[in-house]
Motif scaffolding. Structure first.
Motif, PDB file in Angstrom:
ATOM      1  N   GLU A   1       0.834  -1.207   0.000  1.00  0.00           N
ATOM      2  CA  GLU A   1       0.000   0.000   0.000  1.00  0.00           C
ATOM      3  C   GLU A   1       0.865   1.252   0.000  1.00  0.00           C
ATOM      4  N   GLN A   2       1.874   1.289   0.863  1.00  0.00           N
ATOM      5  CA  GLN A   2       2.726   2.475   0.946  1.00  0.00           C
ATOM      6  C   GLN A   2       3.508   2.694  -0.348  1.00  0.00           C
ATOM      7  N   SER A   3       3.979   1.612  -0.978  1.00  0.00           N
ATOM      8  CA  SER A   3       4.735   1.765  -2.231  1.00  0.00           C
ATOM      9  C   SER A   3       3.847   2.263  -3.360  1.00  0.00           C
ATOM     10  N   ARG A   4       2.603   1.846  -3.387  1.00  0.00           N
ATOM     11  CA  ARG A   4       1.675   2.317  -4.425  1.00  0.00           C
ATOM     12  C   ARG A   4       1.361   3.801  -4.249  1.00  0.00           C
ATOM     13  N   TYR A   5       1.445   4.288  -3.010  1.00  0.00           N
ATOM     14  CA  TYR A   5       1.229   5.710  -2.750  1.00  0.00           C
ATOM     15  C   TYR A   5       2.495   6.536  -2.987  1.00  0.00           C
ATOM     16  N   GLY A   6       3.637   5.880  -3.256  1.00  0.00           N
ATOM     17  CA  GLY A   6       4.884   6.599  -3.481  1.00  0.00           C
ATOM     18  C   GLY A   6       5.598   7.006  -2.214  1.00  0.00           C
ATOM     19  N   SER A   7       5.223   6.430  -1.071  1.00  0.00           N
ATOM     20  CA  SER A   7       5.863   6.763   0.205  1.00  0.00           C
ATOM     21  C   SER A   7       7.089   5.867   0.402  1.00  0.00           C
ATOM     22  N   TYR A   8       8.149   6.149  -0.341  1.00  0.00           N
ATOM     23  CA  TYR A   8       9.303   5.260  -0.344  1.00  0.00           C
ATOM     24  C   TYR A   8      10.037   5.246   0.992  1.00  0.00           C
ATOM     25  N   ALA A   9      10.070   6.357   1.707  1.00  0.00           N
ATOM     26  CA  ALA A   9      10.777   6.391   2.991  1.00  0.00           C
ATOM     27  C   ALA A   9      10.064   5.513   4.021  1.00  0.00           C
ATOM     28  N   THR A  10       8.753   5.684   4.127  1.00  0.00           N
ATOM     29  CA  THR A  10       7.990   4.858   5.063  1.00  0.00           C
ATOM     30  C   THR A  10       8.036   3.394   4.669  1.00  0.00           C
ATOM     31  N   THR A  11       7.917   3.134   3.371  1.00  0.00           N
ATOM     32  CA  THR A  11       7.980   1.755   2.880  1.00  0.00           C
ATOM     33  C   THR A  11       9.337   1.137   3.176  1.00  0.00           C
ATOM     34  N   SER A  12      10.406   1.901   2.998  1.00  0.00           N
ATOM     35  CA  SER A  12      11.749   1.392   3.278  1.00  0.00           C
ATOM     36  C   SER A  12      11.929   1.096   4.757  1.00  0.00           C
TER      37      SER A  12
END
Length: 585
Positions: free
Chosen positions: A536-547
């Motif tokens: 979900e986070q990667s689809r939203y472009g939240s790469y820092a949170t996803t990482s």
């Protein structure tokens, strides 16, 4: 069943019925356990088939006549076959270096080939994107900077992750542990007498490997290759994370798109595509079964096999460096990319140590929703992997001892989930368990049922190979001493199986913790899991949170898997010591 005998002194043959031989309590329990797991699969899939035929008709014809279907089949076949070959070669080579040569580096040799287990596919895929994205990937940035020193401007990327090569490489990296964990125990427990005899007659290390060692571990190699075929055909993490950007769609990712990300869900189309996966995996299972039955290989007996390592001479250091470099490139670099973006707070151009903070990690551990996802995922992972490995060992032993027909039937039933397609089975569980009379929708119980059912076929392959490598002398001795079957299993057989099952335990744990397929349709808002949160986070472009989420997942997975490897190595030494003591007695 009837039996004939000759009446003494009369020469007359009488016919009397043969007494029915009741199964032992342990065999009855094993069969009951197998039937319960098979019933869950049959009921789930039967619910899907009935609902599809009754409500909307058969989807098979429309799917098989659609040209796009065969494009999906071709893409899946290319990626699966190429990654299986590469993973088998790398996994077999690493196993041979670590188990049969003097290039071994202690416990590090057990850890390094399995390091991709430490980074679940959904997290590892993001790490490879951060490294090898065509423009912003850190490795490609460094590659262009290096070539610019020689006057090369706007050079092509070293590797475009959004390509066929990128997909195949990432698939192969995650296939190596599956092949390694099947081959390494077979090499470790194999008696080196034949190898020593071959060397005494002048055969070199390479000739000995191909003429003696390779035939001895052929069942394990075949089991590892076909195990990865099963897993890769149903894997959706890598295709969804990388294949989407590459515009390369495979069967599994298309099925998930039809069911989880389409409204309304296209269930007939998904079932039709799963028919193709079913046919392919059935063929793979048949070939793997033939290999296990037809091949002759070394087994663990009561004499305690000893292994004499092959002396690589001047090639020892290069071999060790090769193992270290492979592990660093495939696992360490993606992990470093994840932690850097987590600390930087954004995916920025270039690498700078300024402005690095732990803010993203603070957000994760202060967010009740992500904390619940982490707690649920790791708890389910530990419970599922332990249950699955124990069930797989019990059923594999029953299959090995049962008659050919009964054994094949039970074995086919246990591996049935792998032949039906993961998504179809999950949809069946949604239809079967979320409504009356179970009402398990959105609960951790339905996730545990799904994870156990989906992981059991893969674990059973490891258990089959482990059981095939265990001799009968110690078990016969235990029976002669009066031990029951259940006591013999837990005190004698299961300890012998542990070295061959540790890899399966780790694989099930990593798959359950980072699961995406089942969690996308079965987890509820009150019971989140971390794998779907990362997507979900990667689809939203939240790469820092996803990482940050991915790195946290990797750290906890690493601690768990390393502990499993340590236990497996200790159990292997204990097994060899026990068999040696038995021989002396």
């Amino acid at each position: 069943m009837i039996d004939t005998s000759t009446v003494a002194g009369a020469g007359i043959r009488s016919v009397r019925p043969r007494r029915f031989r009741a199964p032992s309590p342990f065999a009855a329990m094993s069969l009951t356990l197998a039937l319960v797991m098979i019933a869950i699969t049959v009921a789930s899939v039967g619910t899907v088939i009935v609902s599809m035929f009754v409500a909307q008709g058969s989807p098979a014809v429309s799917v098989l006549t659609d040209p796009r279907t065969w494009q999906l089949v071709g893409a899946t076949a290319i990626i699966t076959s190429a990654s299986t070959i590469i993973a088998s070669l790398i996994g077999g080579g690493l196993a041979w270096l670590n188990e049969r040569t003097n290039a071994r580096m202690g416990i590090f040799s057990d850890i390094l080939p399995l390091m991709s287990f430490l980074l679940p596919p959904v997290a590892g895929s993001l790490g490879y994107i951060l490294l090898f994205a065509p423009k912003a990937g850190y490795v490609n940035q460094a590659w262009r900077g290096f070539l610019s020193l020689f006057g090369v401007i706007d050079a092509a990327p070293l590797l475009d992750i959004y390509s066929w090569a990128g997909l195949i490489i990432v698939f192969s990296v995650y296939g190596v542990p599956f092949t390694y964990m099947m081959i390494a125990p077979a090499l470790r427990m194999m008696d080196s007498g034949l190898e020593e005899a071959a060397r005494m007659f002048g055969a070199g290390p390479i000739r000995t490997m191909f003429r003696v060692t390779l035939p001895a571990v052929l069942p394990a190699m075949g089991a590892g290759a076909f195990l990865w075929i099963w897993v890769s055909f149903s894997m959706v993490d890598i295709p969804l994370m990388i294949g989407t950007g590459a515009r390369i769609e495979v069967l599994a990712s298309r099925i998930v798109q039809l069911l989880a990300f389409s409204y309304p869900a296209n269930r007939p189309g998904a079932v039709g595509l799963s028919l193709i996966i079913t046919a392919v995996v059935l063929i793979a299972w048949f070939i793997q079964s033939r290999i296990l039955r037809a091949s002759k290989h070394a087994t663990v007996g009561s004499k305690g096999a000893k292994t004499a390592p092959v002396d690589l001479g001047r090639w020892r250091t290069p071999a060790r460096m090769l193992v270290i470099v492979y592990s660093a490139v495939t696992i360490l670099l993606p992990a470093l990319a994840l932690i850097y973006v987590s600390l930087a707070g954004t995916w920025r151009s270039g690498i700078s140590l300024e402005g690095l903070t732990f803010n993203e990690f603070a957000k994760i551990f202060s967010n009740p929703y992500t904390l619940a996802g982490l707690r649920n995922s790791f708890g389910l992972g530990l419970l599922t992997s332990t249950i699955v490995v124990l069930i797989a060992a019990i059923i594999a032993l029953y299959v090995a001892r049962a008659g050919s027909f009964t054994g094949r039937l039970v074995d086919a039933g246990i591996k049935l989930p792998a032949t039906l397609g993961t998504v179809v089975l999950v949809v069946g569980m949604v239809l079967l368990f979320t409504g009356a009379p179970f009402h398990l929708g959105g609960t951790l119980t339905i996730l545990l049922i799904a994870y156990t059912t989906l992981s059991l076929p893969n674990a059973s392959v490891s258990a089959d190979a482990a059981v095939a490598g265990v001799g009968n002398s110690l078990t016969e001795a235990a029976r002669m001493s009066g031990a029951s079957e259940s006591r013999t299993f837990f005190r004698v057989i299961f300890p012998l199986l542990i070295p061959g099952l540790v890899g399966a335990w780790a694989a099930v744990f990593v798959r359950s913790v980072g699961d995406l397929t089942a969690s996308s349709m079965l987890s509820g808002a009150n019971n989140p899991v971390i794998g779907f949160q990362i997507l979900e986070q990667s689809r939203y472009g939240s790469y820092a949170t996803t990482s940050a989420l991915s790195f946290t997942l990797a750290v906890v997975s690493s601690i768990t898997v390393l502990g499993a490897v340590w236990i497996g190595r200790r159990s292997s030494r204990w097994t060899q010591a026990s068999t040696t003591r038995s021989r002396k007695r």
